[in-house]
Design a protein around this motif. Sequence first.
Motif, PDB file in Angstrom:
ATOM      1  N   LEU A  60       3.519   0.322   5.324  1.00 23.05           N
ATOM      2  CA  LEU A  60       4.014   0.402   3.951  1.00 23.05           C
ATOM      3  C   LEU A  60       4.805  -0.856   3.584  1.00 23.05           C
ATOM      4  N   ARG A  61       5.583  -1.371   4.530  1.00 27.41           N
ATOM      5  CA  ARG A  61       6.341  -2.591   4.285  1.00 27.41           C
ATOM      6  C   ARG A  61       5.418  -3.766   3.966  1.00 27.41           C
ATOM      7  N   ILE A  62       4.276  -3.799   4.624  1.00 26.87           N
ATOM      8  CA  ILE A  62       3.299  -4.852   4.350  1.00 26.87           C
ATOM      9  C   ILE A  62       2.819  -4.759   2.903  1.00 26.87           C
ATOM     10  N   VAL A  63       2.455  -3.547   2.496  1.00 26.42           N
ATOM     11  CA  VAL A  63       1.939  -3.338   1.138  1.00 26.42           C
ATOM     12  C   VAL A  63       3.012  -3.670   0.103  1.00 26.42           C
ATOM     13  N   LEU A  64       4.237  -3.223   0.335  1.00 20.92           N
ATOM     14  CA  LEU A  64       5.313  -3.496  -0.619  1.00 20.92           C
ATOM     15  C   LEU A  64       5.616  -4.986  -0.708  1.00 20.92           C
TER      16      LEU A  64
ATOM     17  N   ASN B  38       5.331 -10.751  10.058  1.00 16.83           N
ATOM     18  CA  ASN B  38       5.642 -11.869   9.170  1.00 16.83           C
ATOM     19  C   ASN B  38       6.030 -11.445   7.758  1.00 16.83           C
ATOM     20  N   ALA B  39       6.091 -10.125   7.512  1.00 14.67           N
ATOM     21  CA  ALA B  39       6.314  -9.634   6.151  1.00 14.67           C
ATOM     22  C   ALA B  39       7.658 -10.097   5.581  1.00 14.67           C
ATOM     23  N   PHE B  40       8.739  -9.991   6.367  1.00 12.45           N
ATOM     24  CA  PHE B  40      10.045 -10.378   5.839  1.00 12.45           C
ATOM     25  C   PHE B  40      10.100 -11.870   5.539  1.00 12.45           C
ATOM     26  N   THR B  41       9.485 -12.679   6.379  1.00 15.28           N
ATOM     27  CA  THR B  41       9.456 -14.116   6.128  1.00 15.28           C
ATOM     28  C   THR B  41       8.653 -14.424   4.873  1.00 15.28           C
TER      29      THR B  41
ATOM     30  N   PHE C  93       9.354   1.421  -9.261  1.00 15.41           N
ATOM     31  CA  PHE C  93       9.452   2.082  -7.962  1.00 15.41           C
ATOM     32  C   PHE C  93       9.553   1.165  -6.748  1.00 15.41           C
ATOM     33  N   PHE C  94       9.015  -0.073  -6.788  1.00 18.57           N
ATOM     34  CA  PHE C  94       8.793  -0.760  -5.515  1.00 18.57           C
ATOM     35  C   PHE C  94      10.058  -1.273  -4.852  1.00 18.57           C
ATOM     36  N   MET C  95      11.058  -1.712  -5.607  1.00 17.77           N
ATOM     37  CA  MET C  95      12.291  -2.159  -4.963  1.00 17.77           C
ATOM     38  C   MET C  95      13.127  -0.968  -4.491  1.00 17.77           C
ATOM     39  N   GLY C  96      13.087   0.118  -5.244  1.00 19.16           N
ATOM     40  CA  GLY C  96      13.740   1.335  -4.770  1.00 19.16           C
ATOM     41  C   GLY C  96      13.121   1.816  -3.469  1.00 19.16           C
ATOM     42  N   PHE C  97      11.816   1.667  -3.343  1.00 17.61           N
ATOM     43  CA  PHE C  97      11.099   2.037  -2.120  1.00 17.61           C
ATOM     44  C   PHE C  97      11.559   1.162  -0.952  1.00 17.61           C
ATOM     45  N   PHE C  98      11.756  -0.133  -1.196  1.00 22.50           N
ATOM     46  CA  PHE C  98      12.278  -1.028  -0.165  1.00 22.50           C
ATOM     47  C   PHE C  98      13.632  -0.529   0.342  1.00 22.50           C
ATOM     48  N   PHE C  99      14.505  -0.132  -0.582  1.00 19.94           N
ATOM     49  CA  PHE C  99      15.825   0.355  -0.181  1.00 19.94           C
ATOM     50  C   PHE C  99      15.718   1.681   0.569  1.00 19.94           C
ATOM     51  N   LEU C 100      14.761   2.521   0.201  1.00 15.51           N
ATOM     52  CA  LEU C 100      14.540   3.768   0.927  1.00 15.51           C
ATOM     53  C   LEU C 100      14.175   3.480   2.386  1.00 15.51           C
TER      54      LEU C 100
END
Length: 356
Positions: A15-19, A298-301, A62-69
């Motif tokens: 999910l982190r990859i998709v976001l 590598n997603a965070f980078t 929704f997508f930044m709220g999802f990141f915080f979740l």
Amino acid sequence: MTISTRTRLLGIDNLRIVLTALVVIHHAAVTYGNIPAWYHHEPARDGTGLILDVLVMFNQAFFMGFFFLIAGFFTPASHDRKGSGPFLRDRLKRLGIPLLVYLLVLRPWVMLGFYDGSMPYWIFYIGSWDPGPMWFVEVLLVFSACYVLWRRSGRPAGVRQSPLTLRAIVVFTVALSLAVFAWRFLVPVGQYWPVVGLPTPSFLPQYAAMFAAGILAYRRGWFTSLPPAAAKWGLIAAGVTSAVLLPVGQVLTQGWAAQLATAAWETSFAVSMAIGLSVLFRERFGTQGPIGRFLAENAFTVYIIHPLVLVGLALLLSGLHTLAVVKFAALVLVALPVCWKLASLVRKIPAAGKIL
């Protein structure tokens, strides 16, 4: 940790990859849409710009709220394992250092298009101080510190299995909708907080509530206990609330009723998408091969460096005269692989590899 649990956590990793890809797509859409909220902006000269604006609107809901979740979900285990002091030091290292690198090294490059030479560069550099998309890291550091204070206050932190009920979802959604509605009398939609660089401070109640919900989801086992059918019903709820509440907000156009309808839609959509996608990825996308591991590592980078890639590629495409949506598609198709490849190279730098 059992193999089953690890497999299910890979769903969150995917999910982190998709976001993260959605973040790149979101800013590519802003580049060619009608919302001047990015480093490089080419206003749409045709009707397809509206398509990009709608994409931005749904993403933003929704997508930044999802990141915080997701960030909240992984916070308790990290704190439990390390303790308050080491946890905060680790957060400062893994979040604070990338934030400083972006501010001091990457930001000047993506801001070059705004410098017109009318003042000394150092004045422009200081006056344009802004973390850009790294505002997420900035806010996450604050939320992490708040969690440490909460734990030090003696609050119980043990795991207590408690299935998530429909009633709890409804109560949370209604309460958050009202909180967002009230907050926006103080911080209207579209307001920007300079220096700290928050582009969407009107969404702060959602971000804080989703971070807290992530913590509870970990403590109470919600991610593993939600039934498979929650994927279908969560996504259906996202569609139904959009079909009902968005037209209401459009018809009312202004006033408190329109603001309430908008706040209710954003919250309902965010909660529904979070539940639907979380369970969908748990059930259908809970494994990773070599490509998946590469994307996840590598997603965070990618999140950190994507502004530099998008601005550079958009400048290269500036001579292309076509529909806004076509330029958007071209930018996305090139930017996504370039972002991940560049991110992998950055992480091979010895100092960077210890942090990212």
